[in-house]
Write an enzyme that holds these catalytic residues in place. Structure first.
Site, PDB file in Angstrom:
ATOM      1  N   LEU A 173      12.011  -8.920   5.643  1.00 57.04           N
ATOM      2  CA  LEU A 173      12.159  -8.307   6.966  1.00 57.04           C
ATOM      3  C   LEU A 173      13.039  -7.058   6.924  1.00 57.04           C
ATOM      4  O   LEU A 173      13.570  -6.613   7.939  1.00 57.04           O
ATOM      5  CB  LEU A 173      12.695  -9.340   7.971  1.00 57.04           C
ATOM      6  CG  LEU A 173      11.759 -10.554   8.143  1.00 57.04           C
ATOM      7  CD1 LEU A 173      12.432 -11.662   8.945  1.00 57.04           C
ATOM      8  CD2 LEU A 173      10.442 -10.148   8.808  1.00 57.04           C
TER       9      LEU A 173
ATOM     10  N   THR B  85       0.831  -1.216   0.000  1.00 54.63           N
ATOM     11  CA  THR B  85       0.000   0.000   0.000  1.00 54.63           C
ATOM     12  C   THR B  85       0.863   1.263   0.000  1.00 54.63           C
ATOM     13  O   THR B  85       0.368   2.338  -0.293  1.00 54.63           O
ATOM     14  CB  THR B  85      -0.898   0.062   1.256  1.00 54.63           C
ATOM     15  OG1 THR B  85      -0.054   0.012   2.407  1.00 54.63           O
ATOM     16  CG2 THR B  85      -1.889  -1.087   1.304  1.00 54.63           C
TER      17      THR B  85
ATOM     18  N   ASP C 107       9.621   0.662   4.930  1.00 47.74           N
ATOM     19  CA  ASP C 107      10.731  -0.048   5.568  1.00 47.74           C
ATOM     20  C   ASP C 107      11.697   0.911   6.258  1.00 47.74           C
ATOM     21  O   ASP C 107      12.137   0.669   7.390  1.00 47.74           O
ATOM     22  CB  ASP C 107      11.496  -0.877   4.532  1.00 47.74           C
ATOM     23  CG  ASP C 107      10.614  -1.891   3.828  1.00 47.74           C
ATOM     24  OD1 ASP C 107       9.465  -2.094   4.279  1.00 47.74           O
ATOM     25  OD2 ASP C 107      11.068  -2.474   2.839  1.00 47.74           O
TER      26      ASP C 107
ATOM     27  N   GLY D  34      14.721 -11.439   3.043  1.00 51.02           N
ATOM     28  CA  GLY D  34      13.442 -12.022   2.614  1.00 51.02           C
ATOM     29  C   GLY D  34      12.255 -11.512   3.407  1.00 51.02           C
ATOM     30  O   GLY D  34      11.655 -12.250   4.190  1.00 51.02           O
TER      31      GLY D  34
ATOM     32  N   SER E  36      32.226  -6.680   4.858  1.00 47.97           N
ATOM     33  CA  SER E  36      31.023  -7.341   5.369  1.00 47.97           C
ATOM     34  C   SER E  36      31.440  -8.540   6.208  1.00 47.97           C
ATOM     35  O   SER E  36      32.072  -9.473   5.697  1.00 47.97           O
ATOM     36  CB  SER E  36      30.145  -7.812   4.210  1.00 47.97           C
ATOM     37  OG  SER E  36      29.259  -8.834   4.678  1.00 47.97           O
TER      38      SER E  36
ATOM     39  N   SER F 101      16.044  -6.215   5.503  1.00 48.87           N
ATOM     40  CA  SER F 101      17.486  -6.206   5.762  1.00 48.87           C
ATOM     41  C   SER F 101      18.155  -5.020   5.057  1.00 48.87           C
ATOM     42  O   SER F 101      19.116  -4.451   5.583  1.00 48.87           O
ATOM     43  CB  SER F 101      18.111  -7.527   5.321  1.00 48.87           C
ATOM     44  OG  SER F 101      17.710  -7.852   4.012  1.00 48.87           O
TER      45      SER F 101
ATOM     46  N   TYR G   4       7.865  -6.923  -8.084  1.00 50.88           N
ATOM     47  CA  TYR G   4       7.535  -5.717  -7.319  1.00 50.88           C
ATOM     48  C   TYR G   4       7.308  -4.541  -8.267  1.00 50.88           C
ATOM     49  O   TYR G   4       6.289  -3.847  -8.186  1.00 50.88           O
ATOM     50  CB  TYR G   4       8.680  -5.409  -6.345  1.00 50.88           C
ATOM     51  CG  TYR G   4       8.387  -4.273  -5.401  1.00 50.88           C
ATOM     52  CD1 TYR G   4       7.773  -4.509  -4.178  1.00 50.88           C
ATOM     53  CD2 TYR G   4       8.721  -2.959  -5.728  1.00 50.88           C
ATOM     54  CE1 TYR G   4       7.500  -3.463  -3.300  1.00 50.88           C
ATOM     55  CE2 TYR G   4       8.454  -1.910  -4.860  1.00 50.88           C
ATOM     56  CZ  TYR G   4       7.851  -2.172  -3.646  1.00 50.88           C
ATOM     57  OH  TYR G   4       7.578  -1.140  -2.783  1.00 50.88           O
TER      58      TYR G   4
END
Ligand code: GLA
Length: 353
Positions: free
Chosen positions: A113, A33, A160, A111, A65, A115, A214
């Site tokens: 959440l 949305t 997010d 996936g 990393s 990240s 998406y």
């Protein structure tokens, strides 16, 4: 246990100047949305990205990393590849001109959440602290979204980054993604045991084609709002207006508009009603928006059938990844054990609590 400071030191031979963290998020309701001005209800999760950094006085960034045990060297002014654009994009948009040594580590699963947002916000927080940048938490979130758009190439909404910047793990962040007005709400009340619990499971289904799917959905709902003559689907509340749309766009728009209504209804819903709205959200994402995955549907159905579960749905962009359930207080671990024992075909695991 290795601490992050010694890891930075072991990689770069000296201590960092600053360290900052930012969490991932789980979205409880209000999916797909936020790029149509709609409503969302995410909460932060305990997992977070950690970023330590130091000016190195040289002509290139050294980006390490700890998840990948990989160092990328990126000349000043260049963007780089792999995980580099999250960092170099954040630097460029913050006006940072120094070469930096950066150490990143994250336990936010990939996936669904956020990240990426966690990494962007942790980097931006670290830069804000190091340079004393005059940016508030909302401005930081908007900058994170810009990193995603301009450096990573994902045309995401604002949910997010706002959640990573502003949410905590014990509230839902009710966000109007058009005005950015927001309110922290307690988790839904459980009539028997106080506050219901949030359970997040990873379906173990890797997200494939998530980016193209998406962007395709985004284009479809933009086309629907154009055909309806409204700035965004947020401006439609009367579902009968959709009858002018071709079948596919009708279903896509139906999801967005009904999802907005579900979020508004959820604001003062108890856990039982909230769970019913989550179940309806999943059906809409699966059937109208077509962003679920058969294996994710199996996991969601197992959760929905469990007597201690109020409701369950996929969470995030979809196409695999995580699912979220609202569970009777104190029952989350036991529900996860029993549901994961019945779940076959992919390697599921508990993420939260
Ligand atoms: C991704 C995007 C968000 C939002 C969700 C779907 O997480 O980054 O902006 O669109 O998908 O609700």
């Amino acid at each position: 246990m290795t601490t992050e400071r010694s890891s930075f030191e072991s990689v770069f031979g000296t201590a960092p100047e600053v360290t900052a963290r930012a969490p991932g998020r789980v979205n409880l309701l209000g999916e797909h949305t936020d790029y149509q001005g709609g409503f969302v209800l995410p909460a932060a999760i305990p997992q977070q990205a950690t970023v330590s950094l130091r000016r190195n006085g040289g002509g290139e960034h050294r980006l390490y990393s700890a998840n990948l045990n990989q160092t990328l060297t990126v000349p000043l002014g260049e963007v780089g590849t792999g995980f580099a654009p999250y960092l170099t994009g954040s630097m460029a948009l913050s006006g940072v001109e120094d070469a930096l040594d950066i150490w990143v580590w994250s336990d936010v699963p990939s996936g669904g959440l956020s990240s990426s947002a966690a990494l962007e916000l942790a980097t931006l927080r670290a830069l804000r602290e190091l340079y004393g940048l005059p940016l508030n938490d909302v401005e930081l979130a908007l900058l994170g979204q810009k990193v995603e758009h301009e450096y990573v190439g994902v045309m995401c909404g604002i949910m997010d980054q706002m959640a990573s910047s502003l949410a905590d793990t014990w509230h839902m962040l009710f966000l109007d993604t058009r005005s950015l007005e927001r309110r922290k709400l307690p988790l839904p009340a459980d009539p028997l045991s106080g506050t219901a619990q949030v359970l997040v499971l990873d379906s173990g289904v890797p997200r494939r084609l998530a980016e193209s799917g998406y962007n395709e959905r985004r284009a479809q709902v933009e086309e629907a709002s154009r055909l309806l003559g409204v700035p965004q689907l947020r401006d439609v509340t009367d579902l009968s207006m959709l009858s002018v749309l071709p079948e596919l766009l009708h279903r896509r728009a139906h999801h967005v508009i009904s999802e907005n209504a579900r979020v508004l209804e959820a604001l003062d819903a108890d856990a039982a009603r909230f769970g019913t709205l989550m179940n309806a959200s999943h059906a809409s994402l699966r059937d109208d928006y077509e962003v679920s995955h058969p294996q994710v549907d199996v996991l969601v159905a197992l959760l929905q059938a469990h007597p201690q579960v109020y409701g369950a749905r996929m969470t995030g962009a979809g196409f695999g990844g995580a699912v979220v359930a609202l569970v009777r207080a104190g029952q989350a671990a036991q529900v996860a054990d029993s549901v994961l024992a019945q779940y076959t075909g992919a390697e599921g695991r508990m993420v939260v609590p």
